[in-house]
Design a protein around this motif. Structure first.
Motif, PDB file in Angstrom:
ATOM      1  N   ALA A 162      17.494  46.950  68.637  1.00 34.22           N
ATOM      2  CA  ALA A 162      18.002  46.877  70.014  1.00 34.22           C
ATOM      3  C   ALA A 162      18.295  48.282  70.514  1.00 34.22           C
ATOM      4  CB  ALA A 162      19.266  46.027  70.077  1.00 34.22           C
ATOM      5  N   THR A 163      18.105  48.462  71.789  1.00 36.61           N
ATOM      6  CA  THR A 163      18.437  49.736  72.418  1.00 36.61           C
ATOM      7  C   THR A 163      18.800  49.460  73.863  1.00 36.61           C
ATOM      8  OG1 THR A 163      17.658  51.987  72.869  1.00 36.61           O
ATOM      9  CG2 THR A 163      16.038  50.213  73.063  1.00 36.61           C
ATOM     10  N   PHE A 164      19.678  50.254  74.410  1.00 37.99           N
ATOM     11  CA  PHE A 164      20.078  50.094  75.808  1.00 37.99           C
ATOM     12  C   PHE A 164      19.588  51.280  76.620  1.00 37.99           C
ATOM     13  CE2 PHE A 164      23.783  47.676  73.902  1.00 37.99           C
ATOM     14  CZ  PHE A 164      23.336  46.431  74.311  1.00 37.99           C
ATOM     15  N   GLU A 165      19.046  50.979  77.802  1.00 38.83           N
ATOM     16  CA  GLU A 165      18.635  52.042  78.717  1.00 38.83           C
ATOM     17  C   GLU A 165      19.855  52.476  79.530  1.00 38.83           C
ATOM     18  OE1 GLU A 165      15.660  53.154  78.372  1.00 38.83           O
ATOM     19  OE2 GLU A 165      15.031  51.549  77.036  1.00 38.83           O
ATOM     20  N   ASN A 166      20.187  53.759  79.474  1.00 35.02           N
ATOM     21  CA  ASN A 166      21.414  54.255  80.113  1.00 35.02           C
ATOM     22  C   ASN A 166      21.306  54.408  81.620  1.00 35.02           C
ATOM     23  OD1 ASN A 166      22.921  54.497  77.696  1.00 35.02           O
ATOM     24  ND2 ASN A 166      21.831  56.393  77.200  1.00 35.02           N
ATOM     25  N   ASP A 167      20.069  54.445  82.141  1.00 34.33           N
ATOM     26  CA  ASP A 167      19.908  54.717  83.569  1.00 34.33           C
ATOM     27  C   ASP A 167      19.818  53.446  84.419  1.00 34.33           C
ATOM     28  OD1 ASP A 167      17.510  53.965  82.516  1.00 34.33           O
ATOM     29  OD2 ASP A 167      16.311  55.465  83.582  1.00 34.33           O
ATOM     30  N   ILE A 168      20.096  52.275  83.831  1.00 31.82           N
ATOM     31  CA  ILE A 168      20.047  51.024  84.591  1.00 31.82           C
ATOM     32  C   ILE A 168      21.342  50.855  85.387  1.00 31.82           C
ATOM     33  CG2 ILE A 168      19.987  48.501  84.396  1.00 31.82           C
ATOM     34  CD1 ILE A 168      18.155  48.823  82.005  1.00 31.82           C
ATOM     35  N   LEU A 169      21.199  50.553  86.668  1.00 32.58           N
ATOM     36  CA  LEU A 169      22.364  50.413  87.541  1.00 32.58           C
ATOM     37  C   LEU A 169      23.255  49.260  87.108  1.00 32.58           C
ATOM     38  CD1 LEU A 169      20.754  50.961  91.069  1.00 32.58           C
ATOM     39  CD2 LEU A 169      22.125  52.583  89.753  1.00 32.58           C
ATOM     40  N   LYS A 170      24.556  49.472  87.212  1.00 33.00           N
ATOM     41  CA  LYS A 170      25.538  48.445  86.871  1.00 33.00           C
ATOM     42  C   LYS A 170      25.736  47.527  88.079  1.00 33.00           C
ATOM     43  CE  LYS A 170      27.937  51.636  83.754  1.00 33.00           C
ATOM     44  NZ  LYS A 170      29.218  52.335  83.460  1.00 33.00           N
ATOM     45  N   LYS A 171      25.040  46.404  88.058  1.00 32.45           N
ATOM     46  CA  LYS A 171      25.065  45.500  89.212  1.00 32.45           C
ATOM     47  C   LYS A 171      25.844  44.210  88.961  1.00 32.45           C
ATOM     48  CE  LYS A 171      20.592  46.891  91.177  1.00 32.45           C
ATOM     49  NZ  LYS A 171      19.248  46.411  91.598  1.00 32.45           N
ATOM     50  N   THR A 172      25.942  43.801  87.710  1.00 31.26           N
ATOM     51  CA  THR A 172      26.506  42.487  87.392  1.00 31.26           C
ATOM     52  C   THR A 172      27.964  42.607  86.966  1.00 31.26           C
ATOM     53  OG1 THR A 172      24.315  41.852  86.578  1.00 31.26           O
ATOM     54  CG2 THR A 172      26.156  40.372  86.078  1.00 31.26           C
ATOM     55  N   PHE A 173      28.827  41.948  87.726  1.00 29.82           N
ATOM     56  CA  PHE A 173      30.252  41.962  87.396  1.00 29.82           C
ATOM     57  C   PHE A 173      30.685  40.528  87.100  1.00 29.82           C
ATOM     58  CE2 PHE A 173      29.411  45.777  89.765  1.00 29.82           C
ATOM     59  CZ  PHE A 173      30.143  46.738  89.088  1.00 29.82           C
ATOM     60  N   LEU A 174      31.124  40.319  85.858  1.00 31.67           N
ATOM     61  CA  LEU A 174      31.465  38.976  85.406  1.00 31.67           C
ATOM     62  C   LEU A 174      32.763  38.485  86.044  1.00 31.67           C
ATOM     63  CD1 LEU A 174      30.645  39.218  81.582  1.00 31.67           C
ATOM     64  CD2 LEU A 174      29.130  38.652  83.496  1.00 31.67           C
ATOM     65  N   ASP A 249      21.073  44.814  83.453  1.00 29.42           N
ATOM     66  CA  ASP A 249      22.180  45.683  83.045  1.00 29.42           C
ATOM     67  C   ASP A 249      22.980  45.046  81.908  1.00 29.42           C
ATOM     68  OD1 ASP A 249      22.967  43.718  84.896  1.00 29.42           O
ATOM     69  OD2 ASP A 249      24.612  44.933  85.690  1.00 29.42           O
ATOM     70  N   ILE A 250      22.289  44.766  80.799  1.00 29.46           N
ATOM     71  CA  ILE A 250      22.893  44.043  79.676  1.00 29.46           C
ATOM     72  C   ILE A 250      24.040  44.830  79.041  1.00 29.46           C
ATOM     73  CG2 ILE A 250      22.456  43.017  77.412  1.00 29.46           C
ATOM     74  CD1 ILE A 250      21.218  41.519  79.787  1.00 29.46           C
ATOM     75  N   LYS A 251      23.862  46.123  78.890  1.00 31.58           N
ATOM     76  CA  LYS A 251      24.928  46.940  78.303  1.00 31.58           C
ATOM     77  C   LYS A 251      26.210  46.823  79.130  1.00 31.58           C
ATOM     78  CE  LYS A 251      26.026  51.684  76.902  1.00 31.58           C
ATOM     79  NZ  LYS A 251      25.533  53.096  76.840  1.00 31.58           N
ATOM     80  N   HIS A 252      26.071  46.892  80.439  1.00 33.69           N
ATOM     81  CA  HIS A 252      27.228  46.779  81.335  1.00 33.69           C
ATOM     82  C   HIS A 252      27.850  45.384  81.250  1.00 33.69           C
ATOM     83  CE1 HIS A 252      29.791  47.130  84.795  1.00 33.69           C
ATOM     84  NE2 HIS A 252      29.101  46.250  85.490  1.00 33.69           N
ATOM     85  N   ILE A 253      27.005  44.352  81.193  1.00 38.79           N
ATOM     86  CA  ILE A 253      27.503  42.976  81.092  1.00 38.79           C
ATOM     87  C   ILE A 253      28.302  42.787  79.813  1.00 38.79           C
ATOM     88  CG2 ILE A 253      26.760  40.577  80.713  1.00 38.79           C
ATOM     89  CD1 ILE A 253      24.446  41.159  82.669  1.00 38.79           C
ATOM     90  N   LEU A 254      27.743  43.231  78.703  1.00 40.03           N
ATOM     91  CA  LEU A 254      28.413  43.018  77.419  1.00 40.03           C
ATOM     92  C   LEU A 254      29.688  43.847  77.284  1.00 40.03           C
ATOM     93  CD1 LEU A 254      25.374  42.752  74.956  1.00 40.03           C
ATOM     94  CD2 LEU A 254      26.629  40.934  76.136  1.00 40.03           C
ATOM     95  N   SER A 255      29.775  44.944  78.025  1.00 40.40           N
ATOM     96  CA  SER A 255      31.005  45.747  77.998  1.00 40.40           C
ATOM     97  C   SER A 255      32.175  44.992  78.619  1.00 40.40           C
ATOM     98  CB  SER A 255      30.790  47.072  78.734  1.00 40.40           C
ATOM     99  OG  SER A 255      30.703  46.869  80.146  1.00 40.40           O
ATOM    100  N   GLN A 256      31.862  43.950  79.407  1.00 35.36           N
ATOM    101  CA  GLN A 256      32.914  43.142  80.047  1.00 35.36           C
ATOM    102  C   GLN A 256      33.264  41.890  79.242  1.00 35.36           C
ATOM    103  OE1 GLN A 256      31.885  42.645  84.427  1.00 35.36           O
ATOM    104  NE2 GLN A 256      30.054  43.708  83.716  1.00 35.36           N
TER     105      GLN A 256
END
Length: 359
Positions: A162-174, A249-256
């Motif tokens: 697995a790897t996360f792309e850092n330049d993907i916009l954070k659009k999804t807020f749970l 924006d999976i990285k951002h989603i999982l951070s929440q």
């Protein structure tokens, strides 16, 4: 080496994500890295590295001569030596091999359910396997099945990464309360088994404790999706169970998220568990496929029988009531993923097998 990844769709899914991951990662290791989508594009297009050569064939039918001709021209134009076909794209790879016999064709099987299928459901695959230079599989069960049934001598297990792309916009807020969010990262289809999660959540009345469930994955708006939505409505849980569809924006989603869960009745090697691990999430996982080799029960997470709701009930109770336990599980899983399933380690394994095929 000049290599292309062949995949039928770029809608988010395990095989699709790995095809993109491989194409992106190989740009640093090989002379040419390409990615060809045969039937359908999707949101994963935005994750293709600028250094990757990309082609979309818009294939309309099983034997589409226009698509085959376009692929053949692309392969000749870029002097491609290896075609790495993922999942169901093997048949187009086989047709291409007939027109270019010197081409090395590799098939990559991500489909964990295959081990439960009759060989009669796989006759075309078995026939085509005579033309494969080698086969990659994502778990030991598939390795056994392929060795037993396919006409290819070289079968190799290669773990996912697995790897996360850092330049993907954070659009999804749970939605829901912070530190009380349960996330399931899986497309809404069989055998992902979302309903057992919803039923146990409702039976335990976890919403009354402030917990929420968040389903992240492709919504096909079919009977499977309707069943989930009807259950949510009848249980009056619209304010506690949320369906988001596909997201990048999976990285951002999982951070929440607070807890990651996977409930499939069949799996190959779920990238989802690796992404949970990279995000340092405590995990409740199905015990099928390769999952028990990633989630060590009561060490790097909790396992359950996906056909036993009481088993999931027990594991939910243990996970939710133990804050220190969650922290320990998350830390152990993250360490395991980084140590055993890093991009660098897996790509090195991949390249060594490519070299064996070419030589």
């Amino acid at each position: 080496m000049r290599i292309i990844q062949l995949i039928d769709s770029l809608e988010p899914g395990g095989a699709e994500r790995m095809a993109v991951h491989y194409a992106n990662a190989l740009t640093k290791y090989v002379a040419f890295s390409g990615l060809v989508a045969t039937r359908k594009e999707g949101s994963l297009c935005s994750q293709i590295d600028a250094k990757v050569s990309y082609l979309y064939l818009n294939k309309k039918k099983t034997i589409d001569f226009k698509a085959l001709y376009a692929l053949r021209n692309y392969v000749l134009q870029h002097n491609v030596t290896v075609v790495h076909a993922h999942g169901t794209s093997f048949f187009l790879g086989f047709l291409l091999k007939l027109t270019l016999p010197s081409l090395k064709l590799i098939w990559h099987d991500h489909y964990g359910t295959r081990v439960n299928e009759s060989i009669w459901n796989n006759l075309i695959l078995i026939f085509c396997s005579r033309f494969f230079s080698c086969v990659f599989v994502v778990n030991p069960h598939l390795e056994i099945w392929c060795n037993k049934n396919l006409l290819t001598k070289k079968i190799y297990f290669i773990p996912n990464f697995a790897t996360f792309e850092n330049d993907i916009l954070k659009k999804t807020f749970l939605k829901g309360q912070d530190k009380k969010r349960i996330v399931c990262l899986a497309n809404l289809k069989e055998p992902k088994n979302h309903l057992i999660i919803l039923k146990v959540f409702a039976k335990m009345r976890l919403n009354e404790l402030g917990w929420t469930v968040h389903l992240i994955g492709k919504d096909y708006h079919d009977s499977y999706s309707i069943i989930l939505k009807n259950f949510i409505h009848k249980s009056k849980l619209e304010q506690f169970i949320f369906i988001y569809d596909s997201k990048n924006d999976i990285k951002h989603i999982l951070s929440q998220a607070t807890i990651g869960i996977l409930a499939s009745t069949a799996e190959g090697f779920p990238v989802t568990l690796l992404e949970y691990g990279l995000s340092q999430l405590p995990v409740i996982s199905t015990n099928v496929g390769y999952c028990p080799l990633i989630i060590k029960d009561n060490f790097s997470g909790l396992l359950f029988n996906p056909l036993d709701s009481s088993d999931l009930h027990t594991q939910f109770q243990k996970m939710i009531s133990g804050h220190s336990l969650r922290f320990s599980f998350a830390l152990h899983l993250q360490e395991l993923v980084i140590e055993n399933y890093s991009k660098e380690k897996v790509v090195n394994i991949l390249i060594s097998h490519y070299k064996n095929v070419i030589n």
